[in-house]
Each structure stands twice: as structure tokens, then as C-alpha cells.
Design an enzyme around this catalytic site. Structure first.
Site, PDB file in Angstrom:
ATOM      1  N   GLN A   1     103.705  49.830  15.298  1.00  0.00           N
ATOM      2  CA  GLN A   1     104.207  51.205  15.466  1.00  0.00           C
ATOM      3  C   GLN A   1     105.248  51.511  16.146  1.00  0.00           C
ATOM      4  O   GLN A   1     106.381  52.228  15.947  1.00  0.00           O
ATOM      5  CB  GLN A   1     103.106  52.297  15.238  1.00  0.00           C
TER       6      GLN A   1
ATOM      7  N   ASP B   1      93.062  46.182  12.155  1.00  0.00           N
ATOM      8  CA  ASP B   1      92.477  46.981  11.195  1.00  0.00           C
ATOM      9  C   ASP B   1      91.243  46.150  10.459  1.00  0.00           C
ATOM     10  O   ASP B   1      90.349  46.965   9.855  1.00  0.00           O
ATOM     11  CB  ASP B   1      93.464  47.336  10.328  1.00  0.00           C
TER      12      ASP B   1
ATOM     13  N   GLY C   1      99.022  58.014  11.489  1.00  0.00           N
ATOM     14  CA  GLY C   1      99.666  57.705  12.786  1.00  0.00           C
ATOM     15  C   GLY C   1     101.031  56.923  12.395  1.00  0.00           C
ATOM     16  O   GLY C   1     101.845  57.234  13.033  1.00  0.00           O
TER      17      GLY C   1
HETATM   18  C1  S3P Z   1     100.373  49.659  11.633  1.00  0.00           C
HETATM   19  C2  S3P Z   1     100.130  49.209  12.845  1.00  0.00           C
HETATM   20  C3  S3P Z   1      98.782  49.180  13.470  1.00  0.00           C
HETATM   21  C4  S3P Z   1      97.595  49.430  12.648  1.00  0.00           C
HETATM   22  C5  S3P Z   1      97.863  50.573  11.819  1.00  0.00           C
HETATM   23  C6  S3P Z   1      99.301  50.515  10.980  1.00  0.00           C
HETATM   24  C7  S3P Z   1     101.735  49.764  11.014  1.00  0.00           C
HETATM   25  O1  S3P Z   1      98.782  50.187  14.459  1.00  0.00           O
HETATM   26  O2  S3P Z   1      96.416  49.420  13.579  1.00  0.00           O
HETATM   27  O3  S3P Z   1      97.016  50.785  10.862  1.00  0.00           O
HETATM   28  O4  S3P Z   1     101.729  49.920   9.957  1.00  0.00           O
HETATM   29  O5  S3P Z   1     102.690  49.625  11.969  1.00  0.00           O
HETATM   30  P1  S3P Z   1      99.428  49.986  16.044  1.00  0.00           P
HETATM   31  O6  S3P Z   1     100.966  49.653  16.034  1.00  0.00           O
HETATM   32  O7  S3P Z   1      99.171  51.338  16.897  1.00  0.00           O
HETATM   33  O8  S3P Z   1      98.764  48.892  16.669  1.00  0.00           O
END
Ligand code: S3P
Length: 434
Positions: free
Chosen positions: A165, A319, A91
Site C-alpha cells: 500500500q 492476509d 485501508g
Molecule cells: C494490500 C496490501 C497489504 C494487505 C492488504 C491489501 C494491497 O497491506 O494486507 O489487505 O492491496 O496493497 P500492507 O500494504 O499494509 O501490507
């Protein structure tokens, strides 16, 4: 994978480089001018997806062990890819690369595996569309076809969800916009993007807004200069060992050079302050703007009251919640997690996965829309499912160690490679059975 009950954990744990920081290091090194050497780059399949996307955009990348050299092409030096860009299970790759690609002069298509294709992308499509990119999706899901526009229109965007993110996507897009782009967050989320941008010479302005909100801004005329990077060990990977060592009383483990950025280290505060765990941090220093330290954990749990994790802190240990759910089974008064609805849209529906697997290993657990309540339970070995999710597989490996009897069989355990290849070998090296 089979896991049997353990007596304790002892020794030094060698952890992979931080996944979140490695993604950012690779992407920003590619956008910088000059060559960057990144040491201790994450060995995870997710970060390999980011490197492959960058290579498909014409970036010259060389890897030797955990060291990666990236020849930066500058903010608009990418070449139009000849095929789809495959983000795999990641993601972070898809959402951060969307921000980068929205400001390019060519079209690109981002695809992902089955799990990633189920995850919500409207959250990045909306701000990027506001900035002038045109994005096609399958009802808000990948594949994403990004019709880039250069320059993008600078915007001020208030995050509707606490997500690093989304914040990072908009800030990276802002580097190719015609003025100052701001993100406003009401709940602080991991700030690796801001720290890395500063390390590479970009001015990131932060200001307080009304009602405890923060405005984070970058200017579209900023340029990045290559600079060598050392990635700290991953605190999210460390969590599985912290939880196991805390619950198995004769444990004593050390984890060198772990990232302890305050926007990621809430798990340590919860373990120490709420649960009376013995976690200490020595030799604190900074690696490229990221605080690090050596973590030592001894077996100890001391709780006097019921424990709840809810509110703003959830974003800073999102996480770590599958591992903490397993720990909840060892707490005198159990553990309740609320305000964590985001867990339902991770690599799996982590609330459903945790609840289902905890029940299979004999725990008493109640499911809520936005969390769960785990009561103190004696765990017994059982067949559990990773649901294709690396953090579920690792959390239930720890449950297997804590069981009072029987072997735990983890179906689909190979998905640990997504964030921690070699997890089971690393665990085996520190587990004591008798
Ligand atoms: C992450 C942000 C988190 C986290 C993911 C990594 C990142 O997600 O759960 O494992 O590297 O910016 P979200 O931005 O959807 O909260």
C-alpha cells in the site's frame, strides 16, 4: 452465524474478484484517458468504497452486476469533492487515494470507519509530505486532510515497512511529480500496481539495488490509456476453502481462474511444500499481466517436522495468516508464525484476535509480539468474535467446520461483506456434513 462440524468440502467454489487488483483497476482506470470496462470486479464493500470516492471526485462510473465501466478523466481531471471522501473500512482505499490526491490542485478530506481511523497513516503521510503535499491528521490517523500540490516533487523513497500500500501510494503520487519517482523495497510485496500501470501503457522501470533491494520507478510525464480488464478470482478468499479442504480428508474442490501472482501465492507454496497438502494448478494463463490458474484441492496433510512461517515470505501471505493459524491446530507438530507484527495493525489486531478465538475453540496457542505458536488441538464449537474483521470471521467459520463437536457461533459475522459478500452461502454450497 452458526457453523457446525463438517465431513468435507466438494464441488466448485465461485469466488469474488481479487480485492487488491480491483482497487487498482478502478483507480487507474479513473486516471486513464478513455473508457475502461472491468469484468469480475470485486463485490466487496471495500472496493465499493473506492468506486464511491472516485464518483465523488467527478468520475463517471456505471455498474451492472460484476462489470464496471469507468470513464477516465486523466491524471488531473478530478473535480474537487463537495464533502469528505469516505473510505469505509478500507485501508487500501485510503492509502492509495492519498497518493492520488496529494498531486491534485485542490484539498480533500479522507475519512474512514472506527477501525480504519485507528490504523496507522503516518506511513503514507511521511513520503507524501516529502513530495511537497501538506497533510493534516489526528496524530497520524484519519481523518486525513490533504492539501494537494501539483506537480509534486519526485523522490526516491526506501520503504521502512514491507507494504504494497505504501509502495503503491508513492508510485501513484509519482505520476503527478516533476521527474522520476522511485520506491526501493528490500522485501518484495504484491506487485499489482506495477503490473496494472504497465498494462495501461506506463513505463515502470525495475532495477536491482545493493543488498538484494529493488528500485521501482515511474516518470511524472507518463499517461495511461484505458484498456479492458478482467479481474482474476481472489487468492486470499480462496485460502479459506483451501485450508478447509486440506484438513477435511474426503474433500475435493475446484476454484476457477484464481490469481496466482507469485507475490501473492506463497500460501500455495506453504500448503504444498511445507504441509504436504494436495493443491494443483491447471490451465495457467495471464489476464492483463496477472497470472491465473484453476486451483484444485484434495484433503491431505502430511508434515514430518515443526513448521515455521517467518522472514520475507510473511509479506506475501500476510492476509492468509488467520486461516493458516486455524490450519495449525490440525498439524502434528503445530505451526509457529513470527515476523508478522504488521498483523496487529490490520482491520483488527489479528494476532490478539486469532489467539483469543483459538483459545475459545479449545486450541493450545501462545502469543508473541510478532506472531503466535499453535499446537495440534481438537477444536470444539464455541462462541467466537469477528472483532469486526472479515478475515477473522471467515477463518473461524473454517474452525467451526473442523471442530470435533459442537456448534461455533460467530458474533459480528456480517463483516465478511468487506471482502466476500455471500461467503457463508458459497461455503454452504460445498460443505458436506454426513
Ligand atoms: C494490500 C496490501 C497489504 C494487505 C492488504 C491489501 C494491497 O497491506 O494486507 O489487505 O492491496 O496493497 P500492507 O500494504 O499494509 O501490507
Amino acid at each position: 452465524m452458526l457453523v457446525r462440524p463438517a465431513k468435507c468440502l466438494r464441488g466448485e467454489v465461485s469466488l469474488p474478484g481479487d480485492k487488491s487488483i480491483s482497487h487498482r483497476a478502478a483507480i487507474m482506470a479513473a486516471l486513464a484517458n478513455g473508457e475502461t470496462r472491468i469484468e469480475n470486479f470485486a463485490t466487496s464493500a471495500d472496493c465499493a468504497s473506492t468506486l464511491k470516492c472516485l464518483q465523488d471526485l467527478g468520475v463517471d462510473i456505471r455498474c451492472e452486476g460484476n462489470t464496471v465501466w469507468i470513464c477516465g478523466v486523466g491524471k488531473s481531471g478530478f473535480r474537487k469533492p463537495s464533502g469528505d471522501l469516505d473510505c469505509g473500512n478500507s485501508g487500501t482505499t485510503m492509502r492509495l487515494m492519498s497518493g492520488v490526491l496529494a498531486g491534485q490542485k485542490f484539498d480533500s478530506v479522507l475519512i474512514g470507519d472506527e477501525s480504519l481511523s485507528r490504523r496507522p497513516m503516518k506511513r503514507v503521510i511521511e513520503p507524501l509530505t516529502e513530495m511537497g503535499a501538506a497533510i493534516e491528521s489526528v496524530e497520524g490517523h484519519a481523518p486525513l486532510t490533504i492539501h494537494g500540490r501539483h506537480p509534486l516533487q519526485a523522490i526516491s523513497y526506501e520503504l521502512p515497512i514491507a507494504s504494497a500500500q505504501i509502495k503503491s501510494c508513492v508510485l501513484l503520487a509519482g505520476l503527478n511529480a516533476d521527474g522520476e519517482t522511485s520506491v526501493i523495497e528490500s522485501v518484495p510485496t504484491r506487485d499489482h500496481t506495477e503490473r496494472m500501470l504497465r498494462w495501461l501503457g506506463v513505463e515502470v522501470v525495475e532495477a536491482d539495488e545493493y543488498r538484494h533491494k529493488r528500485r521501482i520507478s515511474v516518470n511524472g510525464n507518463a499517461e495511461m490509456t484505458a484498456g479492458d480488464l478482467l479481474i482474476p478470482a481472489d487468492i486470499s478468499a480462496a485460502t479459506f476453502f483451501m485450508v478447509a479442504a486440506t484438513c477435511l480428508y474426503q474433500s475435493n474442490v475446484r476454484m476457477p481462474n484464481v490469481g496466482i501472482n507469485p507475490t501473492r501465492s506463497a500460501v500455495i507454496d506453504v500448503l504444498k511444500q511445507k504441509l504436504g497438502a494436495s493443491v494443483s494448478i491447471g490451465e495457467q494463463r495471464e489476464e492483463n499481466n496477472e497470472p491465473t490458474g484453476n486451483i484444485s484441492v484434495r484433503g491431505r496433510l502430511k508434515t514430518q517436522r515443526s513448521n515455521e512461517i517467518r522472514g520475507k515470505v510473511v509479506a506475501n501471505l500476510i492476509d492468509e495468516l488467520p486461516a493458516l493459524a486455524v490450519l495449525g491446530t490440525q498439524l502434528e507438530f503445530g505451526l509457529e508464525v513470527r515476523d508478522a507484527g504488521e498483523l496487529r495493525v490490520k482491520e483488527s489486531d489479528r494476532i490478539a484476535a486469532v489467539v483469543e478465538n483459538l483459545r475459545r475453540v479449545g486450541a493450545d496457542v501462545e502469543e508473541f509480539k510478532d506472531g503466535f505458536h499453535v499446537s495440534k488441538s481438537n477444536l470444539k464449537g464455541a462462541k467466537v468474535d469477528s472483532f469486526g474483521d472479515h478475515r477473522i470471521a471467515m477463518a473461524f467459520a473454517i474452525a467451526g467446520l473442523l471442530a470435533v463437536e459442537g456448534e461455533t457461533e460467530i458474533i459480528g459475522a456480517e463483516c465478511v461483506d468487506v471482502s466476500f459478500p455471500g461467503f457463508f452461502e458459497t461455503l454452504q454450497n460445498v460443505v458436506v456434513y454426513e
